[in-house]
Design a protein around this motif. Sequence first.
Motif, short mmCIF file in Angstrom:
data_model
loop_
_atom_site.label_atom_id
_atom_site.label_comp_id
_atom_site.label_asym_id
_atom_site.label_seq_id
_atom_site.Cartn_x
_atom_site.Cartn_y
_atom_site.Cartn_z
N ASP A 20 31.03 32.35 30.09
CA ASP A 20 31.42 31.42 29.03
C ASP A 20 32.66 30.65 29.51
N MET A 21 32.51 29.36 29.74
CA MET A 21 33.61 28.57 30.29
C MET A 21 34.78 28.44 29.32
N ARG A 22 34.57 28.69 28.05
CA ARG A 22 35.70 28.65 27.10
C ARG A 22 36.72 29.72 27.43
N TYR A 23 36.25 30.83 27.97
CA TYR A 23 37.16 31.92 28.33
C TYR A 23 37.58 31.85 29.81
N ALA A 24 36.70 31.28 30.64
CA ALA A 24 37.01 31.21 32.07
C ALA A 24 38.03 30.12 32.38
N GLU A 25 37.99 29.01 31.66
CA GLU A 25 38.86 27.88 31.96
C GLU A 25 40.34 28.20 31.80
N ALA A 72 38.24 29.08 42.02
CA ALA A 72 36.82 29.45 42.01
C ALA A 72 36.65 30.92 41.63
N ALA A 73 37.49 31.79 42.18
CA ALA A 73 37.41 33.22 41.85
C ALA A 73 37.69 33.45 40.37
N ALA A 74 38.62 32.67 39.78
CA ALA A 74 38.94 32.82 38.37
C ALA A 74 37.74 32.52 37.48
N VAL A 75 36.97 31.51 37.86
CA VAL A 75 35.81 31.13 37.06
C VAL A 75 34.63 32.08 37.30
N LEU A 76 34.50 32.61 38.50
CA LEU A 76 33.34 33.43 38.87
C LEU A 76 33.58 34.93 38.67
N ARG A 77 34.75 35.32 38.21
CA ARG A 77 35.13 36.74 38.22
C ARG A 77 34.24 37.62 37.34
#
Length: 514
Positions: free
Chosen positions: A339-344, A373-378
């Motif tokens: 969920d990009m709302r939490y990843a961003e 990239a690691a922050a978004v894909l973690r």
Amino acid sequence: MPTFAAIDIGSNSCRLKIAKVVAHQLRTLHEDREVTRLGASVFASGLVSPEAMAATLRALKRFQRAVQSHGVDQIRVVATSAMRDARNAAAFHAWVKAETGWNMEVISGLEEGRLIHRGIVSGEPGTGGKVLLIDLGGGSCEITLSEHKRIKDTISVPLGAVRLTEEFLSVDPAPPEDLARMRRLIARELRRAHRRIQPGSVQLVIATSGTAAALSEACAAALAKSGKSSRNAGAGGFAPAAMVRKLAKKISRMTLPEREAVPGIGPRRSEIIIAGAQVFAELLESFSLEGFRYSPLGLRDGILVQMLAAQDHRAAAHSQFEIERWESVVATAQRYGVDMRYAEPVRAHAVQLFRELKPLHRLPPDYEDWLAAAAVLRDTGKFINHQGHHRHTQYIVSMSELYGYTQVQRTIVSAIARYLGKSRPQPDDRALRNIPPDEHKHVERAVVLLRLAVALNQDRASDVLDVVARVYPKRVYLELQPGRTGAELELWSLRKEADYFREVFERELFATLA
């Protein structure tokens, strides 16, 4: 200005291109090519033969002398279909490393298609509209649909000229039943491609590689002999579909000496031209295409453009490269349910900490992108299982198709995302095994930054905290601006990271409210 070199270790030949950056553009200094048939033994037995290895090494050593004489600053060596299939690819990789010092990178068919696309749209005129790109190599055929210089879709099918020749055309001239079996396979693979790529009314069809060059020249020679003309026919010209089909049918009945005598084909290409011509004939018919225009650009050019884009922020290709690379990261995250709302917010805090703590971590500039990239894909590993998901994340990221990232770079990103639980990076860990040892310390420092970014975001999609980092000789302060619901959980999470922070950076970490 830097000088770059790109080497393409293909299934049929090895190619070198050296280019210098002049006024934020590439200017070619040197090109070389050697037919080595590296894939012939692979497609027959699954192994690269010692003879093919030795022939390829001889070509690479010649390339190395050219690289040294031109004072190349950066080189990238990629291998394609044959090395993807070879069971002894690791042995050949080690031999290349021992003889040249180069790290050979085996790229996927999709990455090959992306790089070819980048090379063509950066250098070929008329590629701004809807374009179909075809690259038929020794082991595979990459088909890419491009619109406004952006990839709409791409697919790699195992229809290389060397592969098909080894599998179906062992007798010369080829028996009709072997040709029929080969055509059935080609038709089946193209049906699969057609389900993915439906070009419709494309404005331009561009084909690359030696087979396309030979067919284009042979069509031009036939037209010249008949006294007719075609749209810019010839090398780099247009090959009409009807002529390609006619030529494919004609040469399939010829012996090797007869094919060698056909203008435009030549002795080396004649060995594999039957298979290549059949692929083009079937492809043009099944996709209802009028023909193709040959381009000498291809994989090497895409590699060089990507190297330029990654290093020169003022180059025309840089912004497009950055956009496409980040889109690939986001697409991979969403594919695995992130969920990009939490990843961003985690990404934003990771980048902020990277910039504000530069005097402390002293990481190379590339790590800012890899950390983001690691922050978004973690959390991609949760797609497999919540329990032990950090291990699953490491596997998914390292094996995913991330445009613009080499295999080593993907492995670094996966390692940064791996150590967010109780485990800590250790030199003998599986996650670090394929990362150069001098990068291990960098990975560890990036891990700490990401752990802090995660601690700052305890499911705060709608109430993201502001933070200011202050670096002092013996301590580091993170000052938090409380959100609507306070910041107690974040303070507690940050303080849990203080011991590991001290271990890595040898400074005390204090998290306080502003």
